[in-house]
Design an enzyme around this catalytic site. Structure first.
Site, PDB file in Angstrom:
ATOM      1  CG  PHE A 239       0.309   4.759   3.739  1.00  0.00           C
ATOM      2  CD1 PHE A 239      -1.005   5.126   4.470  1.00  0.00           C
ATOM      3  CD2 PHE A 239       0.820   3.424   3.516  1.00  0.00           C
ATOM      4  CE1 PHE A 239      -1.532   3.807   4.984  1.00  0.00           C
ATOM      5  CE2 PHE A 239       0.144   2.492   4.117  1.00  0.00           C
ATOM      6  CZ  PHE A 239      -0.997   2.561   4.749  1.00  0.00           C
TER       7      PHE A 239
ATOM      8  CB  THR B 191      -0.824   0.245   1.279  1.00  0.00           C
ATOM      9  OG1 THR B 191      -1.833  -1.073   1.219  1.00  0.00           O
ATOM     10  CG2 THR B 191      -1.811   1.396   1.242  1.00  0.00           C
TER      11      THR B 191
END
Length: 370
Positions: free
Chosen positions: A268, A266
């Site tokens: 960010f 992921t």
């Protein structure tokens, strides 16, 4: 004809006046920086700079000096932007970092990976609360997920980037390792209901597909889901979250690495009310809308190619106030110097209804992965 020494003396006197005027200009520039920070405005305003250059050129009485004066003020404005960045970065401010979820969330892992274990941090329930905390000064930075290699973009965050006048100042990538968590003593055959963020469900389709009877209940965040399961204290409930969440809330790992894609990461974003990046920028993010006319998007995208920039990601989100029209978000690498970005914003302004530089920042490295 004047003697050389006389001319040099005059030049020295003129230079002294220029230095004094330059110092006065930088004092005003710092006031402008504070105003922009308080009103969440971008430091770079390409349209304003072009108007200033045209105005200064019009004031020159000798036409032969127009190119020189234009170049002089172009450099002065570049130095003014640098001073605004430097000045805002030097202002004493809280270093509090906001993230969504509770301790144990992947967002907290991103915070620790970017700022270090000792950083002061505060958690909020939603992504919007993180943006609001940064915008109103309760936190200096916010860390929010924007994209996952398995399930794709996180649309809510893109919409909030368009809504709030925050700046992207950094990037962190976290390796996602989902686990099925239950209360001590629970077994997989006991499970009837699973709690997780929607992204958690989306990233584990194969594992969940093997248990079609389970009720999947979306929750605010993977770690909050784990906390909820711990509070319920029922063996029939489980959460999809991280090992860190299991440690925080005293849960047992019933199954590990249940994500369907092994290379699950992921990305960010680190956002701030100040545009000063953390590190040396080599990546930028632009947002823009185009007029609802044939060829406007193609012409806008051609600006990136013309300036030698590499478009690594493009996202579109619907405009709520206009049916079938969209806001675009583009990530760029390559030559993202402030000068090149100023030229880019000027070019986009010709073909776009609106455009904004969300930030120039240091891209995450492979060894940054938490």
């Amino acid at each position: 004809m004047k003697e050389l020494d006389v001319c040099r003396t005059e030049i020295d006197a003129i230079d002294a006046q220029l230095i004094a005027l330059f110092e006065r200009r930088m004092e005003v520039v710092r006031d402008i920086a504070l105003y922009k920070q308080a009103h969440h405005m971008d430091i770079l305003n390409a349209e304003r700079e072009q108007a200033v250059l045209a105005s200064r050129a019009a004031q020159v009485s000798d036409p032969a000096l127009v190119p020189g004066v234009t170049e002089l003020f172009r450099e002065i404005m570049r130095l003014s932007r640098e001073e605004q960045h430097r000045f805002l970065g030097a202002q004493p401010r809280s270093q509090l970092v906001a993230y969504s979820g509770v301790p144990g969330a992947y967002s907290e892992s991103a915070v620790v990976g970017f700022f270090g274990e000792e950083c002061e941090r505060i958690s909020f329930k939603t992504f919007e609360e993180v943006f609001a905390a940064v915008a109103d000064g309760r936190a200096r930075y916010g860390v929010v997920p924007v994209e996952n290699t398995s399930s794709g973009s996180i649309n809510d965050v893109y919409d909030l980037l368009g809504k709030y006048m925050c700046h992207i100042v950094g990037e962190q990538v976290v390796r996602v390792n989902h686990c099925l968590l239950g209360i001590p003593g629970a077994k997989i055959e006991d499970i009837r209901t699973v709690f997780s963020h929607e992204q958690g469900f989306a990233q584990c389709p194969v594992f969940l597909g093997a248990h079609p009877d389970w009720i999947k209940t979306p929750y605010f965040n993977t770690a909050i889901a784990a906390k909820h399961v711990q509070e319920l204290g029922d063996k029939a409930n489980a959460a999809i979250a991280s090992r860190l969440a299991a440690k925080h809330y005293g849960l047992e790992v019933l199954a590990s690495s249940i994500q369907s894609f092994d290379g699950n990461h992921t990305r960010f974003l680190v956002v701030s009310a100040s545009p000063a990046p953390v590190g040396v920028p080599d990546k930028a993010t632009i947002t823009f809308t185009v007029r609802h006319e044939r060829g406007t998007l193609m012409r806008a995208l051609s600006s990136f190619v013309a300036l030698g920039m590499n478009m690594t990601h493009i996202e579109s989100r619907p405009l709520h106030e206009a049916s079938w029209e969209y806001r675009f978000y583009v990530d760029l690498t390559g030559n993202v110097s402030e000068e090149k970005l100023a030229v880019l914003m000027e070019s986009l302004g010709v073909n776009c209804e609106s455009c904004r530089l969300l930030g120039a920042y240091r891209a995450a490295r492979e060894d940054d992965h938490a």
